[in-house]
Design a protein around this motif. Structure first.
Motif, mmCIF file in Angstrom:
data_model
loop_
_atom_site.group_PDB
_atom_site.id
_atom_site.type_symbol
_atom_site.label_atom_id
_atom_site.label_comp_id
_atom_site.label_asym_id
_atom_site.label_seq_id
_atom_site.Cartn_x
_atom_site.Cartn_y
_atom_site.Cartn_z
ATOM 1 N N UNK A 183 12.787 -0.340 -1.647
ATOM 2 C CA UNK A 183 12.016 -1.223 -0.764
ATOM 3 C C UNK A 183 12.943 -2.190 -0.032
ATOM 4 N N UNK A 236 -5.622 1.595 -7.158
ATOM 5 C CA UNK A 236 -5.377 2.043 -5.788
ATOM 6 C C UNK A 236 -6.490 1.641 -4.826
ATOM 7 N N UNK A 250 -2.450 -2.585 -2.541
ATOM 8 C CA UNK A 250 -3.322 -1.839 -3.460
ATOM 9 C C UNK A 250 -3.229 -2.441 -4.854
ATOM 10 N N UNK A 283 6.976 -1.272 7.330
ATOM 11 C CA UNK A 283 7.352 -1.862 6.037
ATOM 12 C C UNK A 283 8.348 -2.982 6.338
ATOM 13 N N UNK A 342 5.514 3.821 8.602
ATOM 14 C CA UNK A 342 5.000 4.932 7.789
ATOM 15 C C UNK A 342 3.494 5.016 7.977
ATOM 16 N N UNK A 343 2.990 6.152 7.629
ATOM 17 C CA UNK A 343 1.537 6.327 7.752
ATOM 18 C C UNK A 343 0.890 6.210 6.383
ATOM 19 N N UNK A 344 -0.058 5.333 6.248
ATOM 20 C CA UNK A 344 -0.814 5.332 4.997
ATOM 21 C C UNK A 344 -2.171 5.980 5.270
ATOM 22 N N UNK A 345 -2.587 6.746 4.300
ATOM 23 C CA UNK A 345 -3.849 7.466 4.446
ATOM 24 C C UNK A 345 -4.785 6.953 3.362
ATOM 25 N N UNK A 399 10.542 5.860 0.771
ATOM 26 C CA UNK A 399 11.131 5.240 -0.422
ATOM 27 C C UNK A 399 11.800 6.203 -1.375
ATOM 28 N N UNK A 439 0.820 -1.220 0.000
ATOM 29 C CA UNK A 439 0.000 0.000 0.000
ATOM 30 C C UNK A 439 0.854 1.271 0.000
ATOM 31 N N UNK A 440 2.052 1.188 0.560
ATOM 32 C CA UNK A 440 2.901 2.391 0.577
ATOM 33 C C UNK A 440 3.355 2.796 -0.824
ATOM 34 N N UNK A 441 3.162 1.929 -1.794
ATOM 35 C CA UNK A 441 3.568 2.231 -3.164
ATOM 36 C C UNK A 441 2.486 2.969 -3.953
ATOM 37 N N UNK A 442 1.347 3.183 -3.324
ATOM 38 C CA UNK A 442 0.227 3.704 -4.113
ATOM 39 C C UNK A 442 0.526 5.070 -4.735
ATOM 40 N N UNK A 443 1.386 5.836 -4.081
ATOM 41 C CA UNK A 443 1.681 7.175 -4.611
ATOM 42 C C UNK A 443 2.713 7.178 -5.719
ATOM 43 N N UNK A 444 3.295 6.044 -6.002
ATOM 44 C CA UNK A 444 4.433 6.017 -6.923
ATOM 45 C C UNK A 444 4.147 5.167 -8.151
ATOM 46 N N UNK A 470 -3.381 8.629 -0.520
ATOM 47 C CA UNK A 470 -2.058 9.238 -0.509
ATOM 48 C C UNK A 470 -1.162 8.492 0.468
ATOM 49 N N UNK A 471 0.102 8.719 0.349
ATOM 50 C CA UNK A 471 1.031 8.132 1.312
ATOM 51 C C UNK A 471 2.029 9.199 1.697
#
Lengths: 726, 319
Positions: A449, A562, A558, A506, A488-491, B11, A33-38, B5-6
């Motif tokens: 990662x 997403x 995700x 992570x 990390x915080x995922x929103x 990373x 899920x932390x990859x969703x922004x990238x 969003x993250x």
């Protein structure tokens, strides 16, 4: 509900999925899920692509594309058109990124020139912005993205610059030695009869009125003068030998070898350890000879060489090889290896090099850090080859070691240079992130990662930094280095469209999800089955041992839209994650973090201190706790205490930005970074202005001090007015 | 569920643009030299810089008046609204764009007179907004008319014999409204405490109401003169759960009061005091829910849903 748990537990323990309750994740294209922004890296400004700078200033052998663009913008994006220029140039940067992502290569300037015309066509203002920016493109070089080739190219570039620098220094010294030695021979010739012959004198006269000078007469006079002692034959022979050895050296390119009139210099870049080691051994006698030659040459130049004393000494020169200082003037060998093709004999040669402290820099690139171990049974090997190599090399104490994923190399550029300059063996272990098993994710993200999940932590070991571990070993490059896993915080937006923030560690398991080989260890849980039977992976990892299984660990992932999914994990991966954490904890201890020895010592000292306190405690009235005093505040107080009343000053922290003083004299008064006033230039105004500013100041914080110019008109009156602000 | 969003520091080593104070400055303020609005502008620009608030994710909403020119001087999004209506506009922005940081700049006339109804209900709704009441106790833009907060006896163009009514106290009013969750008072002439209060207000989740007593050197130049010259007339509030006073500030302002920001009764007493100017956080309750959190929207406000909603409404009038 109970049926769900049974199915989940069955998967957790055995890896078997019941198709109606659990789904394969292979075709779902899920990511952590932390990859969703990238998703699209070309739209982001980050460390890559890199530019390998052609003619770098000290140490700046590599720059980021964004960094160079920012440098250009700082020069051109100013004034009323600044914002427009900034936007246009950033558009160009994105366009260059897209081209590189599509496979374009070459110099930064070339890629700029390819991308700019298409954008400039759109409108005149864009063309204007880009041409202004192009005129300020002063730093150029090959552009490389974070791909499989990056590591070799980056290190090759840095190494060649190091060698170039060394070659310049070396050639300068060699040229000096040759010149001085030649001078000795030349001086001897001039003193000889041949040197004093009429013909030689005529030649040395140059172009002038040759007919008006009698060279024969001159020669006769000179020959009558008693000449100095001639150069001894043995010395002459030795010096000529020295010049010949110096001229024929092949360790660094010379002017002659560059134009092809001399033998080509040695190559020092290798793809095998055995090749490099053989070359080193073969060339060692030559290196010893050259080193000896240089030492003798120095003595000859000073006229201090004594055959009776030095011949025997230099006869045995280099019998024990060369020491680090002597080797430091020669080029270092660079060996670029790929861990996947590292054979057994090659590994043993590598170990031999590491243990022998040779001037060889070894770069080992790993493309797969979670290969299955040779013992099978889904046991992961955790970059066994490369990572063990790095930790083994640390154990040898004299080897410079740097480990990092390729994605982090730019951040470690100074450490790379330190390693290449290190006088001894250096080992660079790099994970490329480029593997067919992780092909759906850019190598940059895979590398990042690996760093983030502690699978491939970054560290350096520099024996030249000091004698203790604290000086030599650094783990500081990793994120949240004190924690087992970075959190990390995922929103996200829940089914009611409400924003939810969730702290998510992570871990190795997140990293493993990127690898298609390990899909079988994961199973997607349908939304209807989400419930109390699922618990976050971090919670399971935090609890030691198995106990009664009441819940099954899940990850949040995700898909390409997403949308969040919950994916449960089998026990094998949980075990592997714990193993990974243990390895990380060992590294932490080396780095002085949660060091068990230190903690035990601390606990012992604390107990001893508590015992002492208990035995000596006396009843004292409770004192009010002292106020927390910030150092900044203290310094302000101290500064003010130190000031004399003669000095003009403003109590800047109390300034309320009312603009009064600034409007009075913009040169004398200025605003600092917090837009609070200070006296910028006391000479830029009069005492009268200082007094007026003090009177106008809304918060009475301007102190005019004493006048600087005793002849300023109306001083008596001004001093009276200033008294109120002393 | 959608991952929206993250955190960006994960990373990727992203090129975060670090903005300076000047980067938030837009245009040259037209306020008079010496006006307290300048100090407020500086404090808020410092906040934006220190909190790295992205200009494209920040919006300042104002009504009408001297203070309401504020959005013009911030290089962020801004909405210079209509008289008294800064708060409803800001609430609309908040609902439509929950990703934005929304500030409101309003004056004593704008908020406490024509906009009083909106003010009361905005406090009650407790939406996540940071509201700065620039209180110079006079209508300055229209050249000196008495405002609701003008002290009794203030001579102005509308009250040439002095105003007849006791001034309205924005602090006691706000503290009397249900769901008030953050009420503070600052003064423009103590920049350090002004900044600390502005920062605390920004960090509070819910409607933070900050009354800032500001000087108007043009129309009421003497109003705060004695407060500025006599530090003991200012009472700094402090508490371990609230703001702490730095030693340098404590050296000048010795009149200090330890006040628990959860104590509403004491907060009302302090707000009512007339002998000193209390400065600090009077009341803060982090447990009061925001309106946007209470209301569970059952549809996502996408362009598509908004269009469908419009069409459904228009269809009602279709022939």
């Amino acid at each position: 509900m109970e049926a769900d748990l049974q199915a989940f537990v069955a998967f957790y323990l055995t890896g078997k999925k019941q198709p109606d309750q659990l789904h394969e994740i292979g075709d779902l294209n899920l990511r952590p899920s932390l990859f969703s922004g990238y998703r699209d890296l070309t739209r982001l400004r980050y460390d890559f692509p890199l530019v390998l700078v052609e003619y770098p200033d000290e140490g700046r052998f590599v720059e980021t594309l964004s960094g160079l663009i920012d440098g250009i913008l700082n020069k051109v994006a100013i004034g009323p058109n600044g914002e427009r220029i900034r936007k246009n140039v950033l558009n160009l940067e994105e366009s260059i990124r897209v081209r590189i992502n599509n496979g374009a290569t070459g110099l930064f300037s070339k890629l700029w020139d390819q991308a700019a015309p298409a954008l400039a066509k759109q409108d005149k203002q864009m063309a204007d912005s880009l041409s202004r920016a192009r005129a300020n493109l002063k730093i150029d070089g090959e552009v490389v993205d974070c791909t499989e080739e990056l590591t070799f190219r980056l290190f090759g570039h840095a190494w060649s610059l190091t060698q170039k620098r060394r070659a310049e220094k070396f050639n300068e010294n060699i040229d000096r030695l040759i010149l001085k030695l030649s001078d000795i021979i030349q001086a001897d010739f001039i003193n000889s009869d041949a040197g004093k012959s009429a013909e030689n004198l005529k030649h040395s006269f140059g172009s002038g009125p040759l007919d008006s000078f009698n060279f024969e007469a001159m020669s006769n006079i000179l020959k009558k003068v008693s000449s100095k002692k001639k150069l001894a034959k043995s010395r002459r022979h030795r010096i000529l030998g020295l010049i010949s050895t110096l001229r024929s050296q092949r360790f660094f390119p010379t002017e002659s070898s560059k134009v092809g009139t001399a033998t080509a210099p040695y190559s020092f870049a290798y793809t095998t350890c055995s090749g490099a080691l053989k070359a080193y051994r073969d060339r060692l006698p030559k290196a010893i000879e050259l080193s000896r030659t240089m030492a003798i040459a120095e003595l000859e130049i000073k006229g201090e060489y004594s055959e009776s004393r030095h011949d025997a000494l230099f006869e045995s020169f280099g019998e024990n090889g060369l020491d680090a200082e002597e080797l430091a003037v020669f080029p270092d060998y660079l060996v670029r290896l790929n861990a996947t093709t590292l054979s057994g004999p090659e590994q043993s040669t590598l170990t031999e090099i590491l243990s022998a402290d040779l001037p060889i820099k070894i770069l080992v690139q790993t493309d797969d850090v979670i290969e299955e171990s040779l013992i099978g049974n889904n046991h992961l090997a955790f970059a066994l080859r490369s990572k063990q190599l790095a930790t083994m090399a640390i154990g040898m104490n004299g080897v410079f070691v740097l480990q990092s994923p390729a994605s982090y190399l730019y951040q470690l550029r100074q450490q790379i240079l330190r390693g290449l300059d290190y006088a001894g063996t250096a080992l660079f272990s790099v994970y490329s992130g480029a593997s067919a098993n992780t092909a759906s994710v850019p190598p940059y993200l895979v590398g990042a990662a690996a760093l983030e999940s502690r699978v491939f932590p970054a560290f350096s070991f520099d024996p030249s930094a000091g004698r203790d571990w604290a000086s030599r070993f650094s783990l500081a490059f990793n994120t949240q280095v004190e924690n087992d896993w970075p959190v990390r915080e995922i929103v996200y937006q829940d089914e009611r469209y409400q924003t939810v923030a969730q702290a998510t560690p992570f871990t190795l398991i997140d990293f493993v999800t990127l690898d298609t080989r390990y899909c079988k260890h994961f199973a997607r849980v349908p939304r209807a089955c989400w419930g109390d039977a699922l618990t976050p992976v971090a919670q399971t990892l935090a609890s030691e041992g198995r106990g009664q299984i009441e819940t099954v660990p899940y990850l949040t992932m995700v898909d390409s839209d997403n949308l969040l999914h919950r994916v449960i994990v089998d026990e094998k991966l949980i075990r592997e994650a714990r193993r990974c954490r243990v390895m990380w904890n060992s590294l932490q201890e080396l780095g002085g973090i949660h060091n068990s020895h230190a903690e035990k010592l601390l606990a012992r000292e604390k107990r001893a201190w508590e015992d002492t306190m208990r035995s000596t405690v006396v009843e004292t009235p409770a004192k009010a706790a002292p106020a927390v005093v910030s150092s900044a505040a203290v310094s302000v107080v101290e500064q003010e205490a130190e000031r004399s009343s003669d000095e003009a000053y403003i109590e800047t922290p109390r300034c309320s930005t009312c603009n009064e003083c600034i409007q009075l004299n913009k040169k004398m008064f200025a605003y600092d970074g917090n837009k609070q006033a200070y006296i910028a230039d006391i000479t830029a105004g009069s005492f009268a202005q200082l007094v007026e500013a003090a009177e106008n100041c809304q918060v009475s914080i301007i102190h005019p001090g004493k006048p600087r110019d005793p002849n300023e008109p109306g001083l008596d009156e001004l001093l009276k007015r200033a008294e109120a602000f002393m | 569920m959608t991952c929206s969003s993250t955190s960006t520091d994960c990373l990727l080593e992203l090129y975060e643009e670090k903005l300076e104070l000047e980067d938030y400055q837009s245009g040259v303020p037209r306020w008079c030299t010496g006006c307290g609005d300048n100090a407020i502008l500086t404090a808020i620009q410092r906040l934006c810089r220190d909190e790295n608030l992205r200009p494209e994710k920040t919006v300042f909403v104002s009504g009408i008046g001297c203070s309401s020119r504020f959005p013009h001087y911030m290089k962020t999004y801004g909405f210079h609204g209509i008289h008294g209506r800064a708060l409803p506009v800001a609430e609309g922005v908040r609902l439509a764009r929950p990703d934005l940081t929304v500030f409101v700049n309003t004056g004593d006339g704008d908020c406490c007179s024509i906009g009083a109804a909106h003010w009361i209900h905005a406090i009650r709704y407790n939406m996540n907004l940071t509201v700065f009441l620039h209180d110079n106790q006079i209508y300055g833009l229209t050249k000196k008319q008495a405002s609701p907060t003008s002290p009794i006896g203030t001579k102005s163009n509308t009250t040439p014999r002095g105003s007849y009514l006791e001034a309205l106290n924005p602090l006691t009013v706000t503290l009397g409204i249900a769901n008030a969750s953050f009420v503070a008072q600052a003064v423009d002439w103590i920049p350090e405490s002004l900044y600390d209060i502005v920062k605390a207000a920004h960090h509070h989740k819910g409607l933070s109401f900050v009354r800032i007593l500001q000087r108007c050197p043009e129309w009421l130049p003497k109003l705060h003169e004695s407060d500025m010259q006599e530090p003991d007339s200012v009472q700094l509030l402090h508490h371990e759960n609230s703001l702490q006073i730095s030693p340098s500030l404590a050296r000048i302002y010795k009149n200090q009061l330890r006040h628990d920001p959860l104590d509403m009764n004491r907060a009302r007493e302090i707000a009512s005091s007339t002998d000193v100017v209390p400065v600090g956080i009077l009341y803060q309750n982090r447990d009061i829910p925001c309106y946007e959190d209470i209301r569970k929207l059952d549809i996502l406000r996408t362009n598509e849903t908004v269009r469908k909603g419009f069409e459904a409404e228009l269809d009602k009038y279709a022939v």
